[in-house]
Design a protein around this motif. Structure first.
Motif, PDB file in Angstrom:
ATOM      1  N   LEU A 139       0.817  -1.205   0.000  1.00  0.00           N
ATOM      2  CA  LEU A 139       0.000   0.000   0.000  1.00  0.00           C
ATOM      3  C   LEU A 139       0.857   1.263   0.000  1.00  0.00           C
ATOM      4  CD1 LEU A 139      -2.815  -1.037   2.503  1.00  0.00           C
ATOM      5  CD2 LEU A 139      -3.011  -0.779   0.026  1.00  0.00           C
ATOM      6  N   ALA A 140       1.959   1.268   0.757  1.00  0.00           N
ATOM      7  CA  ALA A 140       2.813   2.452   0.809  1.00  0.00           C
ATOM      8  C   ALA A 140       3.385   2.784  -0.558  1.00  0.00           C
ATOM      9  CB  ALA A 140       3.940   2.251   1.822  1.00  0.00           C
ATOM     10  N   ASN A 141       3.786   1.760  -1.322  1.00  0.00           N
ATOM     11  CA  ASN A 141       4.297   2.008  -2.670  1.00  0.00           C
ATOM     12  C   ASN A 141       3.199   2.554  -3.578  1.00  0.00           C
ATOM     13  OD1 ASN A 141       7.226   1.136  -3.198  1.00  0.00           O
ATOM     14  ND2 ASN A 141       6.473  -0.526  -1.927  1.00  0.00           N
ATOM     15  N   LEU A 142       1.996   2.008  -3.470  1.00  0.00           N
ATOM     16  CA  LEU A 142       0.890   2.515  -4.281  1.00  0.00           C
ATOM     17  C   LEU A 142       0.512   3.938  -3.866  1.00  0.00           C
ATOM     18  CD1 LEU A 142      -1.373  -0.664  -4.537  1.00  0.00           C
ATOM     19  CD2 LEU A 142       0.038   0.348  -6.334  1.00  0.00           C
ATOM     20  N   PHE A 143       0.475   4.206  -2.556  1.00  0.00           N
ATOM     21  CA  PHE A 143       0.184   5.571  -2.094  1.00  0.00           C
ATOM     22  C   PHE A 143       1.205   6.555  -2.658  1.00  0.00           C
ATOM     23  CE2 PHE A 143      -1.707   3.686   2.055  1.00  0.00           C
ATOM     24  CZ  PHE A 143      -2.917   3.484   1.429  1.00  0.00           C
ATOM     25  N   SER A 144       2.482   6.181  -2.603  1.00  0.00           N
ATOM     26  CA  SER A 144       3.538   7.070  -3.093  1.00  0.00           C
ATOM     27  C   SER A 144       3.351   7.380  -4.571  1.00  0.00           C
ATOM     28  CB  SER A 144       4.911   6.434  -2.854  1.00  0.00           C
ATOM     29  OG  SER A 144       5.176   6.282  -1.482  1.00  0.00           O
ATOM     30  N   ASN A 145       3.043   6.343  -5.366  1.00  0.00           N
ATOM     31  CA  ASN A 145       2.829   6.555  -6.801  1.00  0.00           C
ATOM     32  C   ASN A 145       1.627   7.466  -7.050  1.00  0.00           C
ATOM     33  OD1 ASN A 145       4.990   4.972  -7.544  1.00  0.00           O
ATOM     34  ND2 ASN A 145       3.784   3.120  -7.808  1.00  0.00           N
ATOM     35  N   SER A 146       0.545   7.243  -6.303  1.00  0.00           N
ATOM     36  CA  SER A 146      -0.664   8.052  -6.505  1.00  0.00           C
ATOM     37  C   SER A 146      -0.418   9.513  -6.141  1.00  0.00           C
ATOM     38  CB  SER A 146      -1.815   7.495  -5.661  1.00  0.00           C
ATOM     39  OG  SER A 146      -2.178   6.198  -6.078  1.00  0.00           O
ATOM     40  N   LEU A 147       0.262   9.751  -5.021  1.00  0.00           N
ATOM     41  CA  LEU A 147       0.502  11.115  -4.563  1.00  0.00           C
ATOM     42  C   LEU A 147       1.504  11.831  -5.459  1.00  0.00           C
ATOM     43  CD1 LEU A 147       0.592  10.273  -0.779  1.00  0.00           C
ATOM     44  CD2 LEU A 147      -1.089  11.773  -1.868  1.00  0.00           C
ATOM     45  N   ALA A 148       2.455  11.073  -6.035  1.00  0.00           N
ATOM     46  CA  ALA A 148       3.419  11.686  -6.940  1.00  0.00           C
ATOM     47  C   ALA A 148       2.768  12.049  -8.272  1.00  0.00           C
ATOM     48  CB  ALA A 148       4.592  10.727  -7.178  1.00  0.00           C
ATOM     49  N   ALA A 149       1.745  11.279  -8.680  1.00  0.00           N
ATOM     50  CA  ALA A 149       1.106  11.509  -9.975  1.00  0.00           C
ATOM     51  C   ALA A 149       0.128  12.669  -9.934  1.00  0.00           C
ATOM     52  CB  ALA A 149       0.378  10.242 -10.443  1.00  0.00           C
ATOM     53  N   ARG A 150      -0.547  12.853  -8.803  1.00  0.00           N
ATOM     54  CA  ARG A 150      -1.550  13.921  -8.736  1.00  0.00           C
ATOM     55  C   ARG A 150      -1.810  14.309  -7.287  1.00  0.00           C
ATOM     56  NH1 ARG A 150      -7.076  13.681 -12.023  1.00  0.00           N
ATOM     57  NH2 ARG A 150      -5.545  14.271 -13.610  1.00  0.00           N
ATOM     58  N   GLN A 151      -1.883  15.620  -7.056  1.00  0.00           N
ATOM     59  CA  GLN A 151      -2.342  16.140  -5.776  1.00  0.00           C
ATOM     60  C   GLN A 151      -3.357  17.242  -6.045  1.00  0.00           C
ATOM     61  OE1 GLN A 151       0.483  17.095  -2.700  1.00  0.00           O
ATOM     62  NE2 GLN A 151       1.912  15.495  -3.335  1.00  0.00           N
ATOM     63  N   PRO A 152      -4.510  17.265  -5.395  1.00  0.00           N
ATOM     64  CA  PRO A 152      -4.901  16.312  -4.355  1.00  0.00           C
ATOM     65  C   PRO A 152      -5.268  14.947  -4.926  1.00  0.00           C
ATOM     66  CG  PRO A 152      -6.685  17.846  -4.779  1.00  0.00           C
ATOM     67  CD  PRO A 152      -5.521  18.327  -5.586  1.00  0.00           C
ATOM     68  N   ALA A 153      -4.722  13.913  -4.321  1.00  0.00           N
ATOM     69  CA  ALA A 153      -4.997  12.543  -4.741  1.00  0.00           C
ATOM     70  C   ALA A 153      -6.179  11.989  -3.948  1.00  0.00           C
ATOM     71  CB  ALA A 153      -3.766  11.670  -4.528  1.00  0.00           C
ATOM     72  N   GLN A 154      -7.076  11.329  -4.639  1.00  0.00           N
ATOM     73  CA  GLN A 154      -8.208  10.664  -4.007  1.00  0.00           C
ATOM     74  C   GLN A 154      -8.046   9.160  -4.211  1.00  0.00           C
ATOM     75  OE1 GLN A 154     -11.680  12.406  -5.781  1.00  0.00           O
ATOM     76  NE2 GLN A 154     -11.213  14.467  -5.039  1.00  0.00           N
ATOM     77  N   ILE A 155      -7.748   8.457  -3.136  1.00  0.00           N
ATOM     78  CA  ILE A 155      -7.415   7.034  -3.206  1.00  0.00           C
ATOM     79  C   ILE A 155      -8.540   6.239  -2.563  1.00  0.00           C
ATOM     80  CG2 ILE A 155      -5.765   5.263  -2.475  1.00  0.00           C
ATOM     81  CD1 ILE A 155      -3.667   7.591  -2.341  1.00  0.00           C
ATOM     82  N   THR A 156      -8.986   5.205  -3.255  1.00  0.00           N
ATOM     83  CA  THR A 156     -10.061   4.355  -2.747  1.00  0.00           C
ATOM     84  C   THR A 156      -9.566   2.931  -2.585  1.00  0.00           C
ATOM     85  OG1 THR A 156     -11.735   5.703  -3.867  1.00  0.00           O
ATOM     86  CG2 THR A 156     -12.395   3.486  -3.167  1.00  0.00           C
ATOM     87  N   LEU A 157      -9.811   2.352  -1.422  1.00  0.00           N
ATOM     88  CA  LEU A 157      -9.524   0.954  -1.142  1.00  0.00           C
ATOM     89  C   LEU A 157     -10.869   0.252  -1.018  1.00  0.00           C
ATOM     90  CD1 LEU A 157      -6.820   1.497   1.650  1.00  0.00           C
ATOM     91  CD2 LEU A 157      -6.477   1.435  -0.828  1.00  0.00           C
ATOM     92  N   ALA A 158     -11.215  -0.547  -2.018  1.00  0.00           N
ATOM     93  CA  ALA A 158     -12.549  -1.151  -2.080  1.00  0.00           C
ATOM     94  C   ALA A 158     -12.474  -2.651  -1.833  1.00  0.00           C
ATOM     95  CB  ALA A 158     -13.193  -0.875  -3.441  1.00  0.00           C
ATOM     96  N   CYS A 159     -13.406  -3.134  -1.029  1.00  0.00           N
ATOM     97  CA  CYS A 159     -13.458  -4.554  -0.689  1.00  0.00           C
ATOM     98  C   CYS A 159     -14.748  -5.167  -1.227  1.00  0.00           C
ATOM     99  CB  CYS A 159     -13.403  -4.746   0.831  1.00  0.00           C
ATOM    100  SG  CYS A 159     -11.818  -4.288   1.573  1.00  0.00           S
ATOM    101  N   LEU A 160     -14.601  -6.238  -1.980  1.00  0.00           N
ATOM    102  CA  LEU A 160     -15.703  -7.043  -2.475  1.00  0.00           C
ATOM    103  C   LEU A 160     -15.433  -8.482  -2.060  1.00  0.00           C
ATOM    104  CD1 LEU A 160     -15.814  -5.596  -6.117  1.00  0.00           C
ATOM    105  CD2 LEU A 160     -17.274  -4.928  -4.203  1.00  0.00           C
ATOM    106  N   PRO A 161     -16.419  -9.346  -2.118  1.00  0.00           N
ATOM    107  CA  PRO A 161     -16.156 -10.751  -1.759  1.00  0.00           C
ATOM    108  C   PRO A 161     -15.020 -11.337  -2.594  1.00  0.00           C
ATOM    109  CG  PRO A 161     -18.511 -10.360  -1.888  1.00  0.00           C
ATOM    110  CD  PRO A 161     -17.856  -9.104  -2.396  1.00  0.00           C
ATOM    111  N   GLY A 162     -13.947 -11.734  -1.935  1.00  0.00           N
ATOM    112  CA  GLY A 162     -12.817 -12.350  -2.606  1.00  0.00           C
ATOM    113  C   GLY A 162     -11.956 -11.410  -3.416  1.00  0.00           C
ATOM    114  N   THR A 163     -12.182 -10.094  -3.309  1.00  0.00           N
ATOM    115  CA  THR A 163     -11.466  -9.136  -4.156  1.00  0.00           C
ATOM    116  C   THR A 163     -11.142  -7.869  -3.378  1.00  0.00           C
ATOM    117  OG1 THR A 163     -12.678  -9.941  -6.091  1.00  0.00           O
ATOM    118  CG2 THR A 163     -11.521  -7.856  -6.330  1.00  0.00           C
ATOM    119  N   PHE A 164      -9.948  -7.332  -3.627  1.00  0.00           N
ATOM    120  CA  PHE A 164      -9.536  -6.029  -3.114  1.00  0.00           C
ATOM    121  C   PHE A 164      -9.177  -5.157  -4.311  1.00  0.00           C
ATOM    122  CE2 PHE A 164      -5.606  -3.578  -1.820  1.00  0.00           C
ATOM    123  CZ  PHE A 164      -6.302  -2.501  -1.311  1.00  0.00           C
ATOM    124  N   LEU A 165      -9.702  -3.925  -4.345  1.00  0.00           N
ATOM    125  CA  LEU A 165      -9.458  -2.987  -5.439  1.00  0.00           C
ATOM    126  C   LEU A 165      -8.725  -1.763  -4.912  1.00  0.00           C
ATOM    127  CD1 LEU A 165     -12.982  -2.952  -7.155  1.00  0.00           C
ATOM    128  CD2 LEU A 165     -11.046  -4.417  -7.707  1.00  0.00           C
TER     129      LEU A 165
END
Length: 269
Positions: A139-165
């Motif tokens: 997650l830290a690596n993904l957060f870093s990439n998202s924040l470096a690509a755009r600020q303000p960054a809006q990051i969503t961590l979504a949980c579905l049965p058997g799946t993480f997005l």
């Protein structure tokens, strides 16, 4: 994870990180001393001319510091799948704890970005197999990439049965980066550009037994198919109770992972 293998991995990671941090600390001190000398020995015009060069050097040092942190992780990535033993994990509660911790870290550092957890309707828990430390690194690596690509960054961590997005509002991955995450094949551009964030995301996911896919379409989205967990929720809580009872430990770990992004340039440069 076996004790000897864990000791070897920590020695590789800790030893490399220590060497990188020490080297960059010495370089930063040398730059500060040089900047102070120029301030007192050069004319104002000469100093104004040299100051942007100092700022560029400092910016490159920050980038190299982040690369050094990633290189320490990359040193152990090839053996993760062999030595990592995924544990029963209740993912939804850990993501909600991460949401709170990272939003507080970003607010304190005055970085424009938010993390939000979404869960399927009626979902109270998401049981799977994983590793809390690898999850934080992923997650830290993904957060870093998202924040470096755009600020303000809006990051969503979504949980579905058997799946993480994982989703953000950035421009999305370049096509060759998406191909790398799917297949592990480097393009010439990626080799020239460097960077270890995405390779580590792929390595961490594989080590936990999470199947990573990158859907086509606009925006940035990664899908992780989660391995099933046969244990009951109560047993999972007992197995992972140490992590659940130590949010401060997770805060420190996430703050260390995000440190290169959060660190401001020295005031003297």
């Amino acid at each position: 994870m076996q004790t000897k293998e864990q000791e070897l991995m920590m020695a590789l990671r800790g030893g490399l990180q220590g060497r990188f941090r020490n080297s960059f600390h010495l370089l930063n001190v040398a730059l500060e001393v040089l900047d102070d000398q120029m301030l007192h020995s050069a004319t104002p015009a000469q100093y104004d001319t040299l100051r942007p060069i100092f700022a560029q050097i400092n910016a490159q040092l920050l980038l190299l510091r982040r690369l050094g942190e990633h290189a320490a992780d990359a040193a152990i990535a090839p053996v993760l799948r062999q030595v990592c033993t995924p544990q029963p994990m209740e993912l939804l509660s850990q993501l909600r704890e991460t949401e709170q911790i990272v939003n507080e870290i970003l607010a304190q550092a005055k970085i424009e970005g938010t993390v939000r957890v979404e869960a399927d309707a009626g979902m109270q828990a998401l049981l799977t197999m994983g590793d809390p430390a690898l999850l934080d690194g992923l997650l830290a690596n993904l957060f870093s990439n998202s924040l470096a690509a755009r600020q303000p960054a809006q990051i969503t961590l979504a949980c579905l049965p058997g799946t993480f997005l994982y989703r953000d509002n950035g421009p999305g991955l370049p096509p060759d980066a998406a191909v790398f995450l799917r297949t592990g094949v480097w393009s010439d551009r990626l080799l020239e550009q460097g960077g270890l964030g995405l390779p580590l995301v792929r390595a961490y996911a594989q080590a936990m037994g999470w199947t990573l896919t990158v859907p086509d379409g606009p925006g940035m989205e990664l899908q992780f198919a989660l391995p099933p967990c046969d244990m009951q929720l109560g047993s999972v809580v007992l197995e992972s109770g140490t992590v659940a009872r130590c949010p401060q430990w997770r805060r420190q770990r996430l703050q260390e992972e995000l440190a290169p992004l959060l660190a401001p340039p020295p005031e003297t440069l």
